[in-house]
Write an enzyme that holds these catalytic residues in place. Structure first.
Site, PDB file in Angstrom:
ATOM      1  N   SER A 135      -0.890  -3.361   3.574  1.00 19.89           N
ATOM      2  CA  SER A 135      -0.835  -3.474   2.117  1.00 19.89           C
ATOM      3  C   SER A 135       0.600  -3.441   1.620  1.00 19.89           C
ATOM      4  O   SER A 135       0.900  -3.997   0.574  1.00 19.89           O
ATOM      5  CB  SER A 135      -1.628  -2.334   1.473  1.00 19.89           C
ATOM      6  OG  SER A 135      -2.976  -2.407   1.854  1.00 19.89           O
ATOM      7  N   HIS A 156      -1.542 -10.608   5.111  1.00 20.81           N
ATOM      8  CA  HIS A 156      -2.231  -9.714   4.173  1.00 20.81           C
ATOM      9  C   HIS A 156      -3.521 -10.363   3.701  1.00 20.81           C
ATOM     10  O   HIS A 156      -3.518 -11.165   2.770  1.00 20.81           O
ATOM     11  CB  HIS A 156      -1.282  -9.386   2.999  1.00 20.81           C
ATOM     12  CG  HIS A 156      -1.887  -8.471   2.002  1.00 20.81           C
ATOM     13  ND1 HIS A 156      -1.566  -8.478   0.674  1.00 20.81           N
ATOM     14  CD2 HIS A 156      -2.821  -7.500   2.141  1.00 20.81           C
ATOM     15  CE1 HIS A 156      -2.275  -7.572   0.039  1.00 20.81           C
ATOM     16  NE2 HIS A 156      -3.044  -6.968   0.911  1.00 20.81           N
ATOM     17  N   GLU A 168      -1.948 -13.758   2.021  1.00 16.26           N
ATOM     18  CA  GLU A 168      -0.493 -13.712   1.816  1.00 16.26           C
ATOM     19  C   GLU A 168       0.145 -13.637   3.212  1.00 16.26           C
ATOM     20  O   GLU A 168      -0.165 -12.738   3.986  1.00 16.26           O
ATOM     21  CB  GLU A 168      -0.161 -12.441   1.026  1.00 16.26           C
ATOM     22  CG  GLU A 168       0.967 -12.528   0.047  1.00 16.26           C
ATOM     23  CD  GLU A 168       1.095 -11.238  -0.771  1.00 16.26           C
ATOM     24  OE1 GLU A 168       0.326 -10.271  -0.564  1.00 16.26           O
ATOM     25  OE2 GLU A 168       1.996 -11.200  -1.612  1.00 16.26           O
TER      26      GLU A 168
HETATM   27  P1  NAD Z   1      -9.585   1.799   7.291  1.00 15.91           P
HETATM   28  O1  NAD Z   1      -9.111   3.179   7.068  1.00 15.91           O
HETATM   29  O2  NAD Z   1     -10.908   1.369   6.768  1.00 15.91           O
HETATM   30  O3  NAD Z   1      -9.557   1.441   8.873  1.00 15.91           O
HETATM   31  C1  NAD Z   1      -8.464   1.705   9.705  1.00 15.91           C
HETATM   32  C2  NAD Z   1      -8.987   1.810  11.119  1.00 15.91           C
HETATM   33  O4  NAD Z   1      -7.859   1.903  12.025  1.00 15.91           O
HETATM   34  C3  NAD Z   1      -9.826   3.081  11.356  1.00 15.91           C
HETATM   35  O5  NAD Z   1     -11.097   2.715  11.880  1.00 15.91           O
HETATM   36  C4  NAD Z   1      -9.011   3.864  12.373  1.00 15.91           C
HETATM   37  O6  NAD Z   1      -9.798   4.629  13.266  1.00 15.91           O
HETATM   38  C5  NAD Z   1      -8.265   2.746  13.085  1.00 15.91           C
HETATM   39  N1  NAD Z   1      -7.127   3.205  13.851  1.00 15.91           N
HETATM   40  C6  NAD Z   1      -6.231   4.183  13.549  1.00 15.91           C
HETATM   41  N2  NAD Z   1      -5.325   4.315  14.552  1.00 15.91           N
HETATM   42  C7  NAD Z   1      -5.654   3.391  15.501  1.00 15.91           C
HETATM   43  C8  NAD Z   1      -5.116   3.036  16.774  1.00 15.91           C
HETATM   44  N3  NAD Z   1      -4.057   3.665  17.269  1.00 15.91           N
HETATM   45  N4  NAD Z   1      -5.716   2.048  17.473  1.00 15.91           N
HETATM   46  C9  NAD Z   1      -6.801   1.402  16.992  1.00 15.91           C
HETATM   47  N5  NAD Z   1      -7.359   1.701  15.781  1.00 15.91           N
HETATM   48  C10 NAD Z   1      -6.803   2.679  15.055  1.00 15.91           C
HETATM   49  O7  NAD Z   1      -8.433   0.852   6.702  1.00 15.91           O
HETATM   50  P2  NAD Z   1      -8.572  -0.657   6.170  1.00 15.91           P
HETATM   51  O8  NAD Z   1      -8.930  -0.628   4.727  1.00 15.91           O
HETATM   52  O9  NAD Z   1      -9.369  -1.439   7.142  1.00 15.91           O
HETATM   53  O10 NAD Z   1      -7.034  -1.118   6.223  1.00 15.91           O
HETATM   54  C11 NAD Z   1      -6.425  -1.504   7.445  1.00 15.91           C
HETATM   55  C12 NAD Z   1      -5.075  -2.123   7.139  1.00 15.91           C
HETATM   56  O11 NAD Z   1      -5.282  -3.283   6.303  1.00 15.91           O
HETATM   57  C13 NAD Z   1      -4.150  -1.182   6.364  1.00 15.91           C
HETATM   58  O12 NAD Z   1      -2.826  -1.386   6.767  1.00 15.91           O
HETATM   59  C14 NAD Z   1      -4.368  -1.618   4.917  1.00 15.91           C
HETATM   60  O13 NAD Z   1      -3.263  -1.342   4.094  1.00 15.91           O
HETATM   61  C15 NAD Z   1      -4.553  -3.118   5.097  1.00 15.91           C
HETATM   62  N6  NAD Z   1      -5.326  -3.777   4.030  1.00 15.91           N
HETATM   63  C16 NAD Z   1      -6.406  -3.158   3.472  1.00 15.91           C
HETATM   64  C17 NAD Z   1      -7.113  -3.820   2.468  1.00 15.91           C
HETATM   65  C18 NAD Z   1      -8.333  -3.199   1.848  1.00 15.91           C
HETATM   66  O14 NAD Z   1      -8.824  -3.732   0.842  1.00 15.91           O
HETATM   67  N7  NAD Z   1      -8.884  -2.120   2.376  1.00 15.91           N
HETATM   68  C19 NAD Z   1      -6.725  -5.101   2.038  1.00 15.91           C
HETATM   69  C20 NAD Z   1      -5.620  -5.701   2.672  1.00 15.91           C
HETATM   70  C21 NAD Z   1      -4.929  -5.036   3.661  1.00 15.91           C
END
Ligand code: NAD
Length: 299
Positions: A135, A156, A168
């Site tokens: 993000s 992104h 993005e």
């Molecule tokens: P989330 O918290 O739902 O999921 C993250 C996952 O990563 C968890 O299941 C966790 O166990 C796993 N994880 C942590 N450490 C790890 C490792 N060492 N190896 C493998 N897996 C590991 O988060 P999310 O919402 O899916 O977001 C993930 C990324 O995408 C973040 O960087 C976030 O900023 C970005 N993002 C999120 C959104 C959104 O709407 N949620 C949109 C765009 C980008």
């Protein structure tokens, strides 16, 4: 749904003839499961890595439910069992040795992301591009902890991934033109398109969106309006499809807090200070849709 169609014509059959037949998906949370769904539905194998079997079991349930909904209501026909058979859920990074492309979606925390890349670097082929789904974390910083900064790019994705055709794409200082082309080809292969921007914390979308969401939370904290009114004003008066607090609930309030903290840290500007109410909601476990409770309640 697709029984009448030969397997080779089905969007859910594995298509080794298509580019990027096997894709590594790191993290099986909100975004990782969305990307795995998109990959499986377009006939690719997804190798999904997370840290525990429990998280992967939950991801399997989410994936099956969403693929089934896609089969029933989606624009493309999608056989759930076929698509699920293309998804490998793993805890061992060695399972990524043969992937053709990587999309990393682990927790929005630099300390967590930085641990992942040297391990991927050691296992994946040197030609493989690492796409960072973040993000706000700068892509150049991610590139600096790999031996292939020219093959690291920000990707992104928007949430929910299968429904959003535009992404993005973020060019880090060392990202090569060839990597940008490869990333665009990967996106095209799953029916998406990238808009390329230069590296800066929060890029374009989240530098604006996170401030908007944070300010909306201050409005609720200051008792200017209830969450329902804030969102209604954006939807009805401004004709946004969703209000800022509904959007925050969909993204996950923990991810919102971490993203604003990254922006605050990167710019050193107090306009990015997180609203205390946001911190309190995260402490309380009210993380939004994924927990059934955020600014709104979900069944
Ligand atoms: P989330 O918290 O739902 O999921 C993250 C996952 O990563 C968890 O299941 C966790 O166990 C796993 N994880 C942590 N450490 C790890 C490792 N060492 N190896 C493998 N897996 C590991 O988060 P999310 O919402 O899916 O977001 C993930 C990324 O995408 C973040 O960087 C976030 O900023 C970005 N993002 C999120 C959104 C959104 O709407 N949620 C949109 C765009 C980008």
């Amino acid at each position: 749904m697709s029984n009448a169609t030969p397997a080779t014509h089905s969007p859910t059959a594995l298509r080794p003839d298509r580019p990027f037949p096997t894709v590594g998906v790191i993290g099986a949370g909100v975004m990782g499961t969305g990307i795995a769904q998109n990959l499986a539905a377009t006939g690719r194998r997804a190798v999904v890595l997370d840290v525990t079997d429990e998280i992967l079991a939950n991801a399997r349930t989410v994936l099956r439910t969403n693929l089934r909904a896609m089969a029933l209501f989606g624009a493309e026909r999608c056989d759930t069992d076929q698509a699920m058979s293309r998804v490998d859920l793993v805890t061992d990074v060695e399972a990524l040795a043969d992937v053709d492309f990587v999309v990393e979606n682990v927790t929005e925390e630099w300390a967590v992301k930085r641990e992942v890349y040297p391990r991927l670097d050691a296992v994946c082929r040197p030609d493989v591009v690492f796409a960072v789904n973040t993000s706000a974390i700068p892509i150049t910083r991610v590139g600096s902890v790999t031996s292939r900064p020219d093959r690291v790019i920000g990707m992104h994705f928007m949430n929910p991934v299968p429904a959003k055709p535009v992404v993005e794409l973020i060019r880090g200082v060392h990202t090569s033109e060839q990597t940008i082309e490869t990333a665009q080809a990967f996106l095209a292969s799953i029916g998406k398109e990238g808009i390329v921007v230069n590296d800066s914390p929060g890029f374009v979308s989240n530098r604006v969106l996170m401030l908007t969401i944070n300010e909306a939370i201050f409005l609720v904290q200051d008792r200017v309006a209830e969450p329902a009114e804030v969102d209604r004003i954006f939807r009805t008066c401004l004709e946004h499809r969703m209000g800022p607090l509904e959007t925050a609930d969909m993204i996950g309030l923990d991810t919102i807090l971490k993203s604003i903290e990254v922006l605050h840290d990167a710019f050193g500007d107090d306009k990015y200070r997180p609203a205390p109410l946001l911190r309190q909601m995260v402490d309380a476990g009210y993380l939004g849709r994924k927990r059934g409770q955020g600014f709104h309640h979900y069944r």
